[in-house]
Design a protein around this motif. Structure first.
Motif, PDB file in Angstrom:
ATOM      1  N   UNK A 111      42.938  70.001  77.681  1.00 57.17           N
ATOM      2  CA  UNK A 111      43.037  70.759  76.262  1.00 57.17           C
ATOM      3  C   UNK A 111      42.052  69.969  75.424  1.00 57.17           C
ATOM      4  N   UNK A 112      42.142  68.487  75.368  1.00 61.07           N
ATOM      5  CA  UNK A 112      41.280  67.736  74.416  1.00 61.07           C
ATOM      6  C   UNK A 112      39.909  68.249  74.730  1.00 61.07           C
ATOM      7  N   UNK A 113      39.377  67.910  75.976  1.00 51.62           N
ATOM      8  CA  UNK A 113      38.037  68.132  76.525  1.00 51.62           C
ATOM      9  C   UNK A 113      37.475  69.601  76.257  1.00 51.62           C
ATOM     10  N   UNK A 114      38.263  70.524  76.318  1.00 52.18           N
ATOM     11  CA  UNK A 114      37.949  71.959  75.904  1.00 52.18           C
ATOM     12  C   UNK A 114      37.538  72.046  74.358  1.00 52.18           C
ATOM     13  N   UNK A 115      38.489  71.542  73.575  1.00 55.42           N
ATOM     14  CA  UNK A 115      38.154  71.312  72.253  1.00 55.42           C
ATOM     15  C   UNK A 115      36.946  70.603  71.971  1.00 55.42           C
TER      16      UNK A 115
END
Length: 156
Positions: A131-135
């Motif tokens: 999720x962090x990397x997608x953001x």
């Protein structure tokens, strides 16, 4: 004036700096990077304080490098990563096999949970929370740790 530097010397230094910045940033310059900002600093210190000035300048450079490395300042236009590239990245459930790999997400700083956390492995070898990397990739196209560049989204 407190430093003992004459107005003429200050004027000459500032004039030289302006001409240099103009040369570096002009479109005809080899070093030109249109659309990019340039951070310039000028430190005026009398000769009697040169050693202190060098230490101060080194401290300023280290502080700036830390800020840039942690993306606290953005002196460049942000470009999102290619959506197709982001979709194609390897995703896996975190399994602690050895202690040499990442054990926390460098973006959110949360520890990966063995057998539960969904991590993404970048081509450079760094792992991050999915999720962090997608953001992150919505506004950046580089690895948050080593600045490995992924393809950018087309800028039409």
């Amino acid at each position: 004036m407190e430093s003992g530097i004459s107005n003429d010397d200050i004027y000459e230094a500032i004039t030289d700096l302006i001409f240099y910045v103009d040369e570096v940033t002009s479109s005809a310059s080899y070093y030109s990077s249109p659309g990019y900002d340039l951070l310039v600093s000028l430190l005026l210190i009398p000769d009697s304080h040169i050693e202190e000035a060098i230490q101060l300048e080194e401290a300023i450079q280290i502080e700036e490098a830390v800020r840039v490395s942690f993306h606290e300042t953005n002196n460049f236009p942000l470009r999102p990563a290619s959506k197709l590239m982001v979709k194609s990245l390897t995703r896996k459930i975190y399994e602690k096999v050895n202690s040499t790999g990442e054990t926390t997400c460098a973006i959110c700083l949360k520890e990966f949970i063995n057998g539960e956390s969904r991590v993404v492995n970048l081509p450079c070898g760094h792992d991050f929370d999915d999720e962090c990397l997608l953001t992150w990739f919505k506004t950046n196209h580089t690895c948050p740790l080593c600045c490995f560049k992924l393809p950018c989204e087309d800028q039409n």
